[in-house]
Structures are given as C-alpha cells and as structure tokens.
Design a protein around this motif. Structure first.
Motif, PDB file in Angstrom:
ATOM      1  N   UNK A 128     -13.832 -56.422 -30.268  1.00  0.00           N
ATOM      2  CA  UNK A 128     -13.731 -55.018 -30.572  1.00  0.00           C
ATOM      3  C   UNK A 128     -12.757 -54.305 -29.993  1.00  0.00           C
ATOM      4  N   UNK A 129     -12.055 -53.605 -30.544  1.00  0.00           N
ATOM      5  CA  UNK A 129     -10.839 -52.523 -30.049  1.00  0.00           C
ATOM      6  C   UNK A 129     -11.491 -51.261 -29.900  1.00  0.00           C
ATOM      7  N   UNK A 130     -11.640 -50.727 -28.801  1.00  0.00           N
ATOM      8  CA  UNK A 130     -12.237 -49.417 -28.506  1.00  0.00           C
ATOM      9  C   UNK A 130     -11.202 -48.660 -27.970  1.00  0.00           C
ATOM     10  N   UNK A 131     -11.250 -47.437 -27.990  1.00  0.00           N
ATOM     11  CA  UNK A 131     -10.259 -46.476 -27.378  1.00  0.00           C
ATOM     12  C   UNK A 131     -10.967 -45.549 -26.329  1.00  0.00           C
ATOM     13  N   UNK A 132      -9.992 -45.262 -25.240  1.00  0.00           N
ATOM     14  CA  UNK A 132     -10.551 -44.475 -24.270  1.00  0.00           C
ATOM     15  C   UNK A 132     -10.703 -43.083 -24.684  1.00  0.00           C
ATOM     16  N   UNK A 133     -10.749 -42.681 -25.664  1.00  0.00           N
ATOM     17  CA  UNK A 133     -10.828 -41.302 -25.792  1.00  0.00           C
ATOM     18  C   UNK A 133     -12.182 -40.877 -26.594  1.00  0.00           C
ATOM     19  N   UNK A 134     -12.587 -41.780 -27.683  1.00  0.00           N
ATOM     20  CA  UNK A 134     -13.721 -41.760 -28.455  1.00  0.00           C
ATOM     21  C   UNK A 134     -14.733 -42.895 -28.256  1.00  0.00           C
ATOM     22  N   UNK A 135     -14.335 -43.927 -28.757  1.00  0.00           N
ATOM     23  CA  UNK A 135     -15.220 -45.038 -29.045  1.00  0.00           C
ATOM     24  C   UNK A 135     -15.668 -45.710 -27.575  1.00  0.00           C
ATOM     25  N   UNK A 136     -14.450 -45.817 -26.813  1.00  0.00           N
ATOM     26  CA  UNK A 136     -14.915 -46.058 -25.449  1.00  0.00           C
ATOM     27  C   UNK A 136     -15.998 -45.375 -24.910  1.00  0.00           C
ATOM     28  N   UNK A 137     -15.937 -44.149 -24.946  1.00  0.00           N
ATOM     29  CA  UNK A 137     -17.066 -43.187 -23.942  1.00  0.00           C
ATOM     30  C   UNK A 137     -18.226 -43.589 -24.717  1.00  0.00           C
ATOM     31  N   UNK A 138     -18.278 -43.443 -26.063  1.00  0.00           N
ATOM     32  CA  UNK A 138     -19.592 -43.533 -26.946  1.00  0.00           C
ATOM     33  C   UNK A 138     -20.243 -45.078 -26.525  1.00  0.00           C
ATOM     34  N   UNK A 139     -19.265 -46.017 -26.707  1.00  0.00           N
ATOM     35  CA  UNK A 139     -19.825 -47.403 -26.602  1.00  0.00           C
ATOM     36  C   UNK A 139     -20.487 -47.556 -24.964  1.00  0.00           C
ATOM     37  N   UNK A 140     -19.745 -47.010 -24.137  1.00  0.00           N
ATOM     38  CA  UNK A 140     -20.259 -46.992 -22.834  1.00  0.00           C
ATOM     39  C   UNK A 140     -21.425 -46.312 -22.532  1.00  0.00           C
ATOM     40  N   UNK A 141     -21.570 -45.114 -23.327  1.00  0.00           N
ATOM     41  CA  UNK A 141     -22.846 -44.342 -23.081  1.00  0.00           C
ATOM     42  C   UNK A 141     -23.812 -45.169 -23.853  1.00  0.00           C
ATOM     43  N   UNK A 142     -23.686 -45.812 -24.923  1.00  0.00           N
ATOM     44  CA  UNK A 142     -24.532 -46.864 -25.539  1.00  0.00           C
ATOM     45  C   UNK A 142     -25.122 -47.935 -24.573  1.00  0.00           C
ATOM     46  N   UNK A 143     -24.311 -48.616 -23.905  1.00  0.00           N
ATOM     47  CA  UNK A 143     -24.455 -49.609 -23.056  1.00  0.00           C
ATOM     48  C   UNK A 143     -25.673 -49.106 -22.067  1.00  0.00           C
ATOM     49  N   UNK A 163     -12.912 -45.739 -34.909  1.00  0.00           N
ATOM     50  CA  UNK A 163     -11.529 -45.699 -34.830  1.00  0.00           C
ATOM     51  C   UNK A 163     -10.950 -45.480 -33.640  1.00  0.00           C
ATOM     52  N   UNK A 164      -9.442 -45.179 -33.567  1.00  0.00           N
ATOM     53  CA  UNK A 164      -9.142 -44.601 -32.243  1.00  0.00           C
ATOM     54  C   UNK A 164      -8.082 -45.620 -31.757  1.00  0.00           C
ATOM     55  N   UNK A 165      -7.793 -46.799 -32.140  1.00  0.00           N
ATOM     56  CA  UNK A 165      -6.981 -47.774 -31.476  1.00  0.00           C
ATOM     57  C   UNK A 165      -5.816 -46.924 -30.927  1.00  0.00           C
ATOM     58  N   UNK A 166      -5.174 -45.908 -31.645  1.00  0.00           N
ATOM     59  CA  UNK A 166      -3.804 -45.661 -30.972  1.00  0.00           C
ATOM     60  C   UNK A 166      -4.139 -44.836 -29.722  1.00  0.00           C
ATOM     61  N   UNK A 167      -5.211 -44.444 -29.489  1.00  0.00           N
ATOM     62  CA  UNK A 167      -5.742 -43.815 -28.254  1.00  0.00           C
ATOM     63  C   UNK A 167      -5.456 -45.005 -26.884  1.00  0.00           C
ATOM     64  N   UNK A 168      -5.427 -46.211 -27.003  1.00  0.00           N
ATOM     65  CA  UNK A 168      -4.881 -47.273 -26.101  1.00  0.00           C
ATOM     66  C   UNK A 168      -3.938 -47.039 -25.460  1.00  0.00           C
ATOM     67  N   UNK A 169      -2.731 -46.845 -26.343  1.00  0.00           N
ATOM     68  CA  UNK A 169      -1.504 -46.617 -26.038  1.00  0.00           C
ATOM     69  C   UNK A 169      -1.012 -46.095 -24.789  1.00  0.00           C
ATOM     70  N   UNK A 170      -1.355 -44.739 -24.684  1.00  0.00           N
ATOM     71  CA  UNK A 170      -1.135 -43.859 -23.462  1.00  0.00           C
ATOM     72  C   UNK A 170      -1.682 -44.541 -22.273  1.00  0.00           C
ATOM     73  N   UNK A 171      -2.971 -45.220 -22.462  1.00  0.00           N
ATOM     74  CA  UNK A 171      -3.546 -45.793 -21.412  1.00  0.00           C
ATOM     75  C   UNK A 171      -3.016 -47.286 -21.027  1.00  0.00           C
ATOM     76  N   UNK A 172      -2.276 -47.642 -21.362  1.00  0.00           N
ATOM     77  CA  UNK A 172      -2.114 -49.175 -21.533  1.00  0.00           C
ATOM     78  C   UNK A 172      -1.986 -50.011 -20.165  1.00  0.00           C
ATOM     79  N   UNK A 173      -1.415 -49.063 -19.067  1.00  0.00           N
ATOM     80  CA  UNK A 173      -1.596 -49.646 -17.697  1.00  0.00           C
ATOM     81  C   UNK A 173      -2.917 -50.131 -17.321  1.00  0.00           C
ATOM     82  N   UNK A 174      -3.746 -49.214 -17.638  1.00  0.00           N
ATOM     83  CA  UNK A 174      -5.273 -49.381 -17.239  1.00  0.00           C
ATOM     84  C   UNK A 174      -5.847 -50.439 -17.734  1.00  0.00           C
ATOM     85  N   UNK A 175      -5.078 -51.245 -18.694  1.00  0.00           N
ATOM     86  CA  UNK A 175      -5.788 -52.305 -19.403  1.00  0.00           C
ATOM     87  C   UNK A 175      -5.207 -53.714 -19.264  1.00  0.00           C
ATOM     88  N   UNK A 176      -4.027 -53.367 -18.287  1.00  0.00           N
ATOM     89  CA  UNK A 176      -3.128 -54.402 -17.709  1.00  0.00           C
ATOM     90  C   UNK A 176      -2.252 -55.064 -18.671  1.00  0.00           C
TER      91      UNK A 176
END
Length: 181
Positions: A128-143, A163-176
C-alpha cells in the motif's frame, strides 16, 4: 456538497460488493477514512443514511488537521447543504459524525516518526502506498485504534484510501529514497 456524491456512490458500491462477496458475514462493521476537508466523510455518512445496508457500518474519520470538533461542524455544514440542495430528508440522528482525534501531530502535512513508520510498514507488508499528509495519518490512527481495542476481532473494518501518492515526494528523504547521485 456536490462533491459528496462520489462518496455517496462509493458507499453504495461497497455495500453492493459485500453483499455479492464471500466476505465473513457479508457485512462491513466499520469504515475509516482521512478527513481533510470533510467531503469524503460527509459523502460516506450520507451514503449510509440513504442506502444503509445490512447492519450498516459505523463511519469514522481521522482528522489530518484541525480538531475533531472543527470537523464535526464542517461535516455537519456539508450534510446540511447537501440536504438543502437535493432535498434528501437527512436528519442529524441518521447522520452521526464520529472522528478519531489525536493523530494530527504538529499540523497539516507535517509527518511524525510513528506515522512514517506506519507508512513504511504498509508499503513493505501490504504494498500500500500511503502519503504523509492524509492517508498515512489516517492509517496510523486506525492502527492505534485497533491496538486500543476499538474494534472487535470479529468485525470487518474497511479503510478508504483516498490517494495522495504525490505527498510522498516532498518527504522522500524520510523514507530512505532520497535523490540519487
């Protein structure tokens, strides 16, 4: 309000697919989604009120900015506008607004370490590709709500990925996966 129709229809489609499936008990008990403007949550709530379904699920939002109270007001306003424009007969009782609060972190589009780890884990384990703006926060909240015992182990929970895959690009360093040389 007009934008909610996409998620009203999405709710109807989910219920139809579950009825036709071999899913356990052929039901959804809970639906969880990110809340950033309120339209997705309002659409799912309106869909539930309009189309129900067997054992209609509880609809939960995870706010990605602001507070739960802020979004309860915003979502209610969207539902009222939808009701006025389309004369749907929705009532407050038929459209409860439930939000898991506490997963915003420092603010909108500002990821935090636990969220980043949840995004990485979802990618590694589920593709699953989640983004740090929307789906990542929601998925973390769900877990976290799962770990807190919010849901029974016998309940079916659907996470609506918006959706929100493009939210990953500005944060790419945090994902290695920083820029290559």
């Amino acid at each position: 309000a007009i934008g909610t129709w996409g998620y009203i229809r999405a709710y109807q489609e989910m219920m139809h697919q579950v009825e036709k499936s071999n899913w356990p008990n052929r039901r959804i008990d809970h639906i969880v989604t990110a809340v950033g403007s309120g339209g997705t949550l309002a659409g799912l709530i309106a869909g539930r009120a309009l189309f129900g379904g067997r054992n209609a699920p509880r609809i939960w939002g995870v706010n990605v900015c602001d507070t739960a109270d802020y979004f309860k007001t915003e979502v209610r306003a969207i539902l009222e506008e939808l009701n006025e424009k389309f004369n749907l007969g929705l009532t407050e009782r038929a459209t409860p607004i439930e939000i898991f609060d506490g997963y915003v972190g420092e603010g909108y589009a500002i990821p935090y370490p636990e969220e980043i780890e949840a995004i990485k884990q979802a990618g590694r384990e589920e593709g699953q590709i989640l983004d740090p703006v929307y789906t990542g926060k929601a998925f973390y909240g769900l877990t976290q709500e799962i770990l807190k015992g919010r849901f029974k182990t016998t309940e079916n929970v659907v996470f609506v990925h918006t959706g929100g895959m493009f939210g990953l690009f500005p944060q790419r360093e945090q994902f290695g996966f920083g820029e290559s040389k």
